[in-house]
Design a protein around this motif. Structure first.
Motif, short mmCIF file in Angstrom:
data_model
loop_
_atom_site.label_atom_id
_atom_site.label_comp_id
_atom_site.label_asym_id
_atom_site.label_seq_id
_atom_site.Cartn_x
_atom_site.Cartn_y
_atom_site.Cartn_z
N PHE A 1 -19.98 37.62 53.79
CA PHE A 1 -20.18 36.78 54.30
C PHE A 1 -21.58 36.51 54.50
CE2 PHE A 1 -21.23 32.25 55.66
CZ PHE A 1 -20.38 31.53 54.89
N ILE A 2 -21.82 37.34 55.54
CA ILE A 2 -23.45 37.03 56.65
C ILE A 2 -24.49 38.03 55.79
CG2 ILE A 2 -23.17 36.37 58.86
CD1 ILE A 2 -23.11 39.32 59.26
N THR A 3 -23.97 39.23 54.76
CA THR A 3 -25.05 39.73 53.76
C THR A 3 -25.13 39.05 52.10
OG1 THR A 3 -23.77 41.39 53.53
CG2 THR A 3 -24.71 41.57 56.01
N MET B 1 -18.98 43.00 67.19
CA MET B 1 -18.48 43.57 65.59
C MET B 1 -19.37 43.49 64.53
SD MET B 1 -14.56 42.30 65.03
CE MET B 1 -13.50 42.67 65.93
N ALA B 2 -19.79 42.75 63.60
CA ALA B 2 -21.17 42.67 62.61
C ALA B 2 -21.95 43.92 63.45
CB ALA B 2 -21.41 41.59 62.39
N ALA B 3 -22.81 42.93 64.17
CA ALA B 3 -24.24 43.72 64.31
C ALA B 3 -23.59 45.11 64.48
CB ALA B 3 -24.97 42.39 65.83
N ALA B 4 -23.13 45.85 65.60
CA ALA B 4 -22.37 46.88 65.92
C ALA B 4 -22.14 47.51 64.59
CB ALA B 4 -21.56 47.45 67.21
N TYR C 1 -29.37 42.70 51.88
CA TYR C 1 -29.42 42.24 53.02
C TYR C 1 -29.57 43.32 53.95
CZ TYR C 1 -29.03 38.80 56.76
OH TYR C 1 -29.49 38.34 57.86
N THR C 2 -28.23 44.20 53.85
CA THR C 2 -28.25 44.87 54.53
C THR C 2 -27.55 46.14 53.51
OG1 THR C 2 -25.49 44.48 54.56
CG2 THR C 2 -26.83 43.89 56.69
N ARG C 3 -28.70 47.16 53.88
CA ARG C 3 -28.93 48.04 52.17
C ARG C 3 -28.71 49.29 53.24
NH1 ARG C 3 -30.32 47.72 47.36
NH2 ARG C 3 -31.09 49.73 46.52
N PRO D 1 -31.82 49.62 57.89
CA PRO D 1 -30.52 48.95 57.12
C PRO D 1 -30.77 47.86 56.66
CG PRO D 1 -30.19 49.84 59.52
CD PRO D 1 -31.71 50.48 59.21
N VAL D 2 -30.62 46.74 57.85
CA VAL D 2 -30.88 45.36 57.74
C VAL D 2 -32.31 45.34 57.11
CG1 VAL D 2 -31.45 43.05 58.79
CG2 VAL D 2 -29.90 45.33 59.98
N GLN D 3 -32.57 44.56 55.65
CA GLN D 3 -33.48 44.49 55.17
C GLN D 3 -34.05 42.94 55.62
OE1 GLN D 3 -35.54 46.65 52.44
NE2 GLN D 3 -34.20 48.07 54.09
N THR E 1 -31.32 28.70 60.60
CA THR E 1 -30.15 29.16 59.20
C THR E 1 -29.35 29.68 59.45
OG1 THR E 1 -31.70 30.89 59.44
CG2 THR E 1 -32.54 29.94 57.65
N LEU E 2 -29.23 30.01 60.55
CA LEU E 2 -28.13 31.06 60.68
C LEU E 2 -26.98 29.93 60.59
CD1 LEU E 2 -29.19 33.65 63.43
CD2 LEU E 2 -28.11 34.22 61.40
N GLN E 3 -26.69 28.69 61.49
CA GLN E 3 -25.48 27.98 61.06
C GLN E 3 -24.90 28.10 60.24
OE1 GLN E 3 -26.58 23.39 61.63
NE2 GLN E 3 -26.97 24.73 64.07
C1 2IO Z 1 -24.14 38.81 63.14
C2 2IO Z 1 -27.26 41.67 59.28
C3 2IO Z 1 -24.94 42.65 60.50
C4 2IO Z 1 -27.60 39.70 64.55
C5 2IO Z 1 -25.57 38.73 62.38
C6 2IO Z 1 -25.56 36.99 62.09
C7 2IO Z 1 -26.93 37.81 63.78
C8 2IO Z 1 -27.80 39.01 63.68
C9 2IO Z 1 -28.82 40.88 62.03
C10 2IO Z 1 -28.42 42.09 62.86
C11 2IO Z 1 -27.16 42.66 61.81
C12 2IO Z 1 -26.73 41.87 61.56
N1 2IO Z 1 -28.63 39.48 62.75
N2 2IO Z 1 -27.41 41.34 64.11
O1 2IO Z 1 -29.14 40.39 61.21
O2 2IO Z 1 -26.95 39.34 65.45
#
Ligand code: 2IO
Length: 411
Positions: free
Chosen positions: A164-166, A231-234, A389-391, A279-281, A63-65
């Motif tokens: 975009f990702i959330t 960057m996104a995940a942190a 998605y994140t909340r 925070p990640v729902q 799905t991440l693609q």
């Molecule tokens: C970055 C939701 C910010 C991740 C994501 C596309 C992949 C993966 C996650 C977490 C937090 C993000 N998914 N970190 O849920 O790297």
């Protein structure tokens, strides 16, 4: 509870306003809830979510693609499988543990002290917008070894990427904007990557540039994707977790008093915050074959969303799940598998930043709690959460006893 039976939809405004109100009904009556508008299944039971995240044969991260790769500009860690995944995961884990983590802890402290300073004499801070969001970006830039003078620009691009990702649905205009942010981020990062290849330092970008996988360095595209991934995940979950921790402790006066008296309870309070309000729902997967979950057949190729908030409140896994209780586990076990909650996912792709995330929230909360004496909601403040998605809280305006002599920074 499925749409056809009751009109219920996780895409409705009612659900967005208060998702926790619907979790019990979903778990009991529609544990595999189908959402036709986005052709996706939503799982709310702890056991089903756990199965999906650990049965890697049946449920892939393909799905991440579509959800991540377009803005990450290449494959993220969670998308990878097999030997490539093991090797690259090891590289990233090394960047967030041991000696690297020790240095990151100091950066967290320095950034937090600098950002809270101006608010102390005022006796009021919005913990999300004045502090948590800029803190998350500053700390992430330090970890990556990127220049903080560009932080507002990077933060703006990052927010397009995170959108975009959330997002569950995006208009074509927003999609264009998000992709534009991602392209600019990539154009910003590539020259930095090339410079670090020539003159590597101790930072994570340098480590990604010099690391070898099977004797071969990663391409600019691969390094770019991992940088944006980190960057996104942190960044994205950090301000939310911090603000939620404070909200729960303010709402539960006695537990706040206990944490003030005994700061060693803080890690348990953080773990309980992650269980109670992750925070990640949502965590998406794709079914690779037809599979029966809670009596419903999910067809091959379907998108399946694990509802982490609902799973973390499942009474089959947690006693009195809707009660915030920092004592449910005991401090020593709060960041072990015994904690059981799924806020960091589980299985092969379980969060690589767990130790870092814990350190970040713990250091910052341990600094703020003694500084924010008599902390309470500002008069007239209305609490509101956003995001499916994140909340997390849209803002958290807090009043406290003003401080006039600043924050001590250790050497
Ligand atoms: C970055 C939701 C910010 C991740 C994501 C596309 C992949 C993966 C996650 C977490 C937090 C993000 N998914 N970190 O849920 O790297």
């Amino acid at each position: 509870m499925s749409r056809t039976e009751s009109g219920f939809s996780v895409l409705s405004d009612d659900f967005a306003a208060a998702p926790y109100r619907y979790f019990a009904g979903l778990r009991e009556r529609a544990p595999v809830h189908y959402e036709p508008a986005i052709d996706s299944y939503f799982l709310s039971r702890y056991q089903d979510v756990k199965r999906v995240l650990t049965d890697h044969e049946t449920f892939s991260t393909e799905t991440l693609q579509v959800r991540a790769e377009p803005v990450m500009r290449g494959p993220v860690l969670a998308q990878m499988t097999g030997a490539e995944h093991t090797a690259k995961r090891r590289i990233v884990v090394r960047g967030f543990t041991g000696q690297a983590l020790q240095e990151q802890m100091r950066a967290i402290h320095v950034n937090a002290a600098g950002l809270i300073g101006p608010f102390l004499p005022r006796g009021r801070v919005d913990l999300v917008n004045d502090f948590g969001k800029p803190l998350a970006v500053h700390v992430t830039l330090d970890v990556l070894g990127l220049d903080k003078k560009d932080w507002q620009q990077v933060a703006a691009w990052h927010s397009g990427i995170a959108e975009f990702i959330t997002s569950i649905t995006l208009t074509p205009e927003r999609r264009r904007h998000c992709l534009d942010c991602a392209e600019r981020m990539e154009a910003y990062l590539v020259p930095i990557i090339e410079q670090r290849r020539r003159h590597p330092g101790e930072d994570l970008v340098s480590k990604l540039c010099t690391a070898e996988v099977d004797g071969i360095a990663m391409s600019n595209r691969d390094v770019t994707a991992l940088i944006i991934n980190v960057m996104a995940a942190a960044t994205e979950p950090a301000d939310k977790t911090l603000a939620l921790l404070f909200k729960h402790l303010i709402d539960n006066t006695e537990q706040m008093a206990q944490v003030r008296r005994d700061p060693s309870l803080l890690s348990a309070a953080i773990a309980e915050t992650l269980r109670y309000t992750p925070p990640v729902q949502l965590i998406p997967r794709r079914s690779e074959k037809d599979v029966v979950l809670a009596g419903t057949t999910v067809p091959a190729g379907a998108t399946v969303f694990c509802m982490i908030g609902a799973a973390n409140r499942d009474p089959d896994a947690f006693a009195a799940p809707d009660t915030f209780d920092i004592h449910r586990l005991g401090t020593a076990r709060s960041f072990t598998a015994a904690a059981q909650h799924l806020a960091f996912g589980t299985g092969l792709h379980q969060c690589v930043g767990t130790a870092f995330a814990r350190a970040e929230i713990e250091i910052v909360a341990a600094m703020l709690i003694p500084l924010l004496d008599q902390v309470r909601y500002s008069p007239g403040f209305r609490y509101r959460e956003t995001g499916l998605y994140t909340r997390g809280p849209a803002s958290l305006s807090l009043d406290f006893t003003p401080v006039h002599d600043g924050v001590p920074v250790p050497d």
